[in-house]
Design a protein around this motif. Structure first.
Motif, PDB file in Angstrom:
ATOM      1  N   GLU A 285      51.289  69.772  59.295  1.00  0.00           N
ATOM      2  CA  GLU A 285      52.550  69.267  59.829  1.00  0.00           C
ATOM      3  C   GLU A 285      53.604  69.260  58.730  1.00  0.00           C
ATOM      4  O   GLU A 285      53.478  68.530  57.745  1.00  0.00           O
ATOM      5  N   SER A 318      52.932  73.189  62.259  1.00  0.00           N
ATOM      6  CA  SER A 318      53.843  72.454  63.134  1.00  0.00           C
ATOM      7  C   SER A 318      55.069  72.048  62.316  1.00  0.00           C
ATOM      8  O   SER A 318      54.944  71.395  61.285  1.00  0.00           O
ATOM      9  N   ARG A 351      58.443  72.173  66.735  1.00  0.00           N
ATOM     10  CA  ARG A 351      58.313  71.085  67.706  1.00  0.00           C
ATOM     11  C   ARG A 351      59.629  70.366  67.934  1.00  0.00           C
ATOM     12  O   ARG A 351      59.865  69.822  69.010  1.00  0.00           O
ATOM     13  N   LEU A 483      51.709  71.210  71.491  1.00  0.00           N
ATOM     14  CA  LEU A 483      50.895  71.729  70.405  1.00  0.00           C
ATOM     15  C   LEU A 483      49.564  72.263  70.919  1.00  0.00           C
ATOM     16  O   LEU A 483      49.068  73.297  70.452  1.00  0.00           O
TER      17      LEU A 483
END
Length: 733
Positions: A285, A318, A351, A483
C-alpha cells in the motif's frame, strides 16, 4: 491547593481526555474500515493458462525490443519442464504493416525461432489483415490460428531499399519452423512470382512458385493445379486458404475459442496475469506522501518477498498518494517497470488518487487498474518544473517502452505546460499521442514525416485524468471496483496478503491521514497545557500534553510529511509557550513567538512543501493552518473549562482551585506594613545600589534608594512606603 484536591483535578482532567481519545480512535477506525476491501482467504486453484500479447502494428524497433524482453522474462519464469503458450494476437483492426521496419521484425522473429525461448510455445492468432514485414514473426511461430477475416498478404509491401537478402532471410526463418512451405514464402516476399497449388502423379499436393512451377509444367508431371496468385499480383492468403492448405491449425471466432483449441482454460493478456501457472502475490500500500524514509522501507519490504525460499511472483501495488518526492518516485517507478525473475508482474490499482510525482509510480505498473472515481495525475504535494521532467526523460521513455504507453502523455501528466496532441495517420488511420517536437523524431526528413499526420485536439492533462479518460488514452488498462476484484483481474485467486511490515506502523500511517484524530490530539495537547497553567506544578495535564504532541509528530512522521525541522519548530514553540505561562506570566515575546512557531510546526507537519506553487498545495496549506489554529483553540477551551464552566457543575466543583481570599491577603500585607516610617530619617548601614539596608532608630530594614547611589554611613530619608517596600533618598548636608 491541597494535595488531595490537586489529585482529584488531575484525575478528572485525565478522565475527560481518555473519553476524547476513545472517541477520536473510534472515528478513525470507522473511516479506515470504509477503505479496507474484504481479503478473506479463499481456496487457491491451479489452472492451465496461456499468455496473450496484442501485437503492435506497425512495429517499431522499441516495440520489438520490448516484446523480446517480455518473452525472455516469460521464458525465465516458466515452470521447470513445462512450456508456456504465448499467443501473439493480430487484432481485426490491424493496419500499417507496410510501415514495420524489417530490422525490427527480424529481431523478434530470430528471438522467437532461436534457442533463448525454449520453454515458450509461440502461437500467432491472426484476426485481420497482416502485410508488410509484420508477417515475418508469423513465419517464426510454432502454430498459426486464424479468424474468419484473417489475411496474410504481400510481405514486400512498403519495402523500398535493397531487397536481395530479404527473401533468403525469410526462407531461413520459415525453415526453422516449417510452418509455411518454401514456395509460399517466396511468393509472399516477391510479388513477381506466380504461386499455385499443384497435384502431382500419385495424388501428392504441394505449392510451387516461379521457376519450379514452370519446370513442373514443362515436365508434364502435373495432374492439376490451382493458381493462388498470378505473376505480378501480390500474394494474399485468406483464412479459408490458410486452413484448407493446413498452414493454419484452426479457424476460430474469438480468443476464448482459440484458448479452447490450444487446450487452455484461459488466455490472459501479458502483464495482466499474475503468473504462469499458479499465481502468488503480496500487496503493498503506497499511501499519503512520498518520502525518502518511506520509499526505502517499501523497497526493503518488497525485496524480502523475493528471497530464495519465497514463491512470490506478483506484486499488487495499491496507490492512494499525493506525491511528495520526485526522485524517490522515479526510483520506484524504474524498479516496477522492469520486474526481474522470479517476479513476473507488478500490477497497480489507483484506489483514490495518484497525484503529482506518484503518477509515475502508477504508470510503471502493468497492468494498471483504477477505481471508477479515482484520479491519475494532477497537481500534487510537490511542484514539478519542466526541467525536472527533462532530467528524467530517458527513464520516462524506458518506462513507456516497457509498459507500451505513450511517452508524451506520461511527460504531459508530470509537466502540465507540455502540449500533447492527438495525431491521426492520414493513410492508415493510426492514432498517436505526441508533442510537435517528438512527432518527427530522428527521421531524415522531418517535414515529410509530419505531413503524414493530421493534428487533432490538445489533450488536457492539467488536472489529471479520470479512470475512463485514462483508459481511453491507453494510460490505464481498465477499471476495477475494489481491491479484491482487481486481484482477480490480474490472475490472483484472492486479495493478496499485505507485504511484511509491522502492523503498528501501518495502523499509525493510516491514523496519520485522519484529520479528525490529528485535530483531537492537538486540541487535547493545548488544553492540557492550559490546565497545567491553572494547576501549577508538573502533573497529569503536562504528561498528557507531551503524549498528545508526541503522537501527533509520530503519525505525521510515518505518513511522510514530518521531518526533524518540523519537530524543532513545534518543540521550540511549545517551550516558549511554557516559559510564558510558568516563568514570566503575561503575554509577551515568548507567548507570541511560541504560538507562531507552534502553528508553523503543525502546518509544515501536514505538508511536504514550504511555499505553495499550485492550487492543490494552497488548499493543503489552508487546511494545515486551520488545523493548527483549531488545535491552539484548545488553550482557550481549557481555560474556559477550568475557570468558568466547571465551577458551576456540582460534581466538578471539588476539582477547581479556590479563588484567593482578597481580604486575607490585604490583612497579611497590613501585618508587614512600614507606613509609620514615612518621612523619618536614618542612616544607610550598607551601600544602596539601589537596594541595601538602613537604620531607623533601633530598626534595621531592607530599603531601596530612589535610583541614586548611597554610600554606607550617609543619612537617608523615607520618601515612599508600599506595604513592606521602603524607598529612601540621600539627605544632602
Amino acid at each position: 491547593m491541597t494535595e488531595p484536591r490537586r489529585a482529584r483535578l488531575q484525575r478528572g482532567f485525565a478522565g475527560w481526555v481518555v473519553v476524547l481519545l476513545l472517541f477520536g480512535l473510534s472515528c478513525a477506525a470507522a473511516a479506515q474500515a470504509q477503505d479496507v476491501d474484504p481479503s478473506t482467504p479463499q481456496p487457491e486453484t491451479t489452472v492451465k493458462t496461456g499468455v496473450r500479447i496484442d501485437m503492435p502494428v506497425p512495429m517499431s524497433s522499441d516495440a520489438a525490443e520490448s516484446l523480446v524482453a517480455t518473452l525472455i522474462r516469460i521464458n525465465a519464469s516458466a515452470p521447470v519442464g513445462q512450456r508456456v503458450t504465448v499467443v501473439l494476437r493480430y487484432p481485426p483492426d490491424s493496419v500499417g504493416g507496410d510501415e514495420t521496419e524489417f530490422e525490427s521484425a527480424l529481431r523478434l522473429a530470430r528471438a522467437m525461432s532461436g534457442n533463448e525461448l525454449r520453454q515458450v510455445r509461440m502461437v500467432s492468432l491472426v484476426e485481420g489483415t497482416v502485410d508488410g514485414h509484420s508477417t515475418l514473426p508469423i513465419l517464426a511461430s510454432d502454430l498459426l490460428i486464424v479468424g474468419p477475416n484473417a489475411e496474410i498478404a504481400n510481405a514486400a509491401q512498403g519495402e523500398q531499399g535493397e531487397v536481395d537478402t530479404i527473401p533468403l532471410i525469410y526462407q531461413s526463418i520459415a525453415k526453422r519452423r516449417g510452418l509455411f512451405p518454401a514456395a509460399v514464402v517466396s511468393a509472399l516476399v516477391d510479388p513477381e512470382l506466380e504461386l499455385a497449388l499443384v497435384s502431382k502423379v500419385g495424388g501428392e499436393q504441394s505449392f510451387a512458385a516461379g521457376a519450379t512451377l514452370d519446370q513442373l509444367r514443362a515436365d508434364g508431371g502435373l495432374l492439376g493445379e490451382e493458381v493462388i496468385s498470378a505473376s505480378g499480383v501480390p500474394l494474399r492468403l485468406d483464412a479459408k486458404q490458410l486452413r484448407s492448405t493446413r498452414i493454419a491449425a484452426g479457424l476460430v471466432e474469438s480468443v476464448d475459442q482459440a484458448a479452447e483449441l490450444l487446450d487452455l482454460a484461459e488466455l490472459k493478456r501479458e502483464n495482466e496475469n499474475a503468473a504462469i501457472g499458479e499465481a502468488k502475490g503480496v500487496l503493498l500500500e503506497i499511501t499519503g506522501s512520498i518520502a525518502s524514509g518511506r520509499a526505502r522501507r517499501w523497497q526493503s519490504n518488497l525485496d524480502s518477498t523475493l528471497s530464495g525460499s519465497s514463491d512470490i511472483n506478483t506484486w499488487m501495488i495499491s496507490i492512494d498518494s499525493i506525491g511528495g518526492n520526485l526522485d524517490d518516485s522515479f526510483t520506484i517507478a524504474g524498479w516496477f517497470a522492469s520486474p526481474q525473475p522470479p517476479l513476473q508482474t507488478v500490477a497497480g490499482l489507483v484506489r483514490g488518487e495518484a497525484r503529482g510525482d506518484s503518477a509515475i509510480i502508477a504508470l510503471a505498473c502493468k497492468p494498471l487498474l483504477m477505481k471508477p472515481d479515482a484520479r491519475l495525475g494532477g497537481p500534487g504535494a510537490q511542484s514539478i518544473a519542466p526541467e525536472d521532467v527533462v532530467r528524467y526523460e530517458e527513464l520516462i521513455d524506458q518506462i513507456a517502452k516497457q509498459t507500451k504507453r505513450s511517452s508524451a502523455l506520461i511527460r504531459g501528466l508530470l509537466d502540465t505546460e507540455l502540449a500533447v496532441y492527438r495525431y491521426t495517420h492520414q493513410k492508415t488511420g493510426r492514432i498517436r499521442y505526441s508533442t510537435e517536437e517528438d512527432l518527427a523524431g530522428d527521421v531524415e526528413n522531418p517535414d515529410a514525416e509530419r505531413a503524414k499526420w493530421e493534428r487533432g485536439e490538445r489533450i488536457d492533462l492539467s488536472e489529471g485524468l479520470s479512470a475512463s479518460e485514462a483508459v481511453l488514452l491507453g494510460l490505464a488498462d481498465g477499471e476495477s471496483p475494489s481491491l479484491e476484484a482487481a486481484s482477480r483481474q490480474i490472475g490472483l485467486p484472492a486479495t493478496p496478503p499485505v507485504v511484511a511490515d509491522r502492523g503498528l506502523v501501518r495502523l499509525v500511517e493510516r491514523l496519520g491521514r485522519n484529520s479528525t484524530l490529528s485535530f483531537l490530539l492537538l486540541f487535547i495537547g493545548f488544553a492540557a497545557i492550559s490546565a497545567e497553567a491553572n494547576a501549577p506544578g508538573l502533573g497529569v495535564p503536562a504528561f498528557l500534553a507531551i503524549v498528545s504532541f508526541s503522537l501527533f509528530f509520530w503519525m505525521k512522521f510515518l505518513a511522510g510529511t514530518a521531518e526533524w525541522l518540523e519537530l524543532v519548530a513545534l518543540s521550540v514553540g511549545l517551550i516558549c509557550i511554557g516559559i510564558e505561562l510558568f516563568v514570566v506570566p503575561g503575554f509577551g515575546i515568548f507567548g507570541v513567538g511560541g504560538l507562531m512557531l507552534t502553528v508553523l510546526g503543525v502546518v509544515l507537519m501536514s505538508q511536504t512543501f514550504v511555499i505553495p506553487h499550485n492550487v492543490y498545495q494552497l488548499n493543503l496549506l489552508s487546511k494545515g493552518i486551520w488545523l493548527a489554529l483549531g488545535g491552539a483553540a484548545g488553550m482557550v477551551g481549557g481555560f474556559i473549562a477550568m475557570r468558568i464552566l466547571l465551577p458551576h457543575v456540582p460534581m466538578f466543583q471539588g476539582l477547581i482551585m479556590e479563588a484567593p481570599d482578597a481580604e486575607a491577603i490585604d490583612e497579611a500585607e497590613k501585618l508587614g506594613d512600614f507606613g509609620h516610617l514615612m518621612g523619618q530619617s536614618g542612616v544607610a548601614t550598607t551601600p544602596l545600589r539601589p537596594s541595601g539596608k538602613a537604620r531607623f532608630g533601633n530598626e534595621i530594614l531592607a530599603v531601596v534608594s530612589d535610583g541614586t547611589s548611597v554610600s554606607a554611613g550617609e543619612p537617608v530619608r523615607v520618601i515612599l512606603v508600599q506595604a513592606t517596600k521602603v524607598v529612601v533618598e540621600a539627605i544632602e548636608n
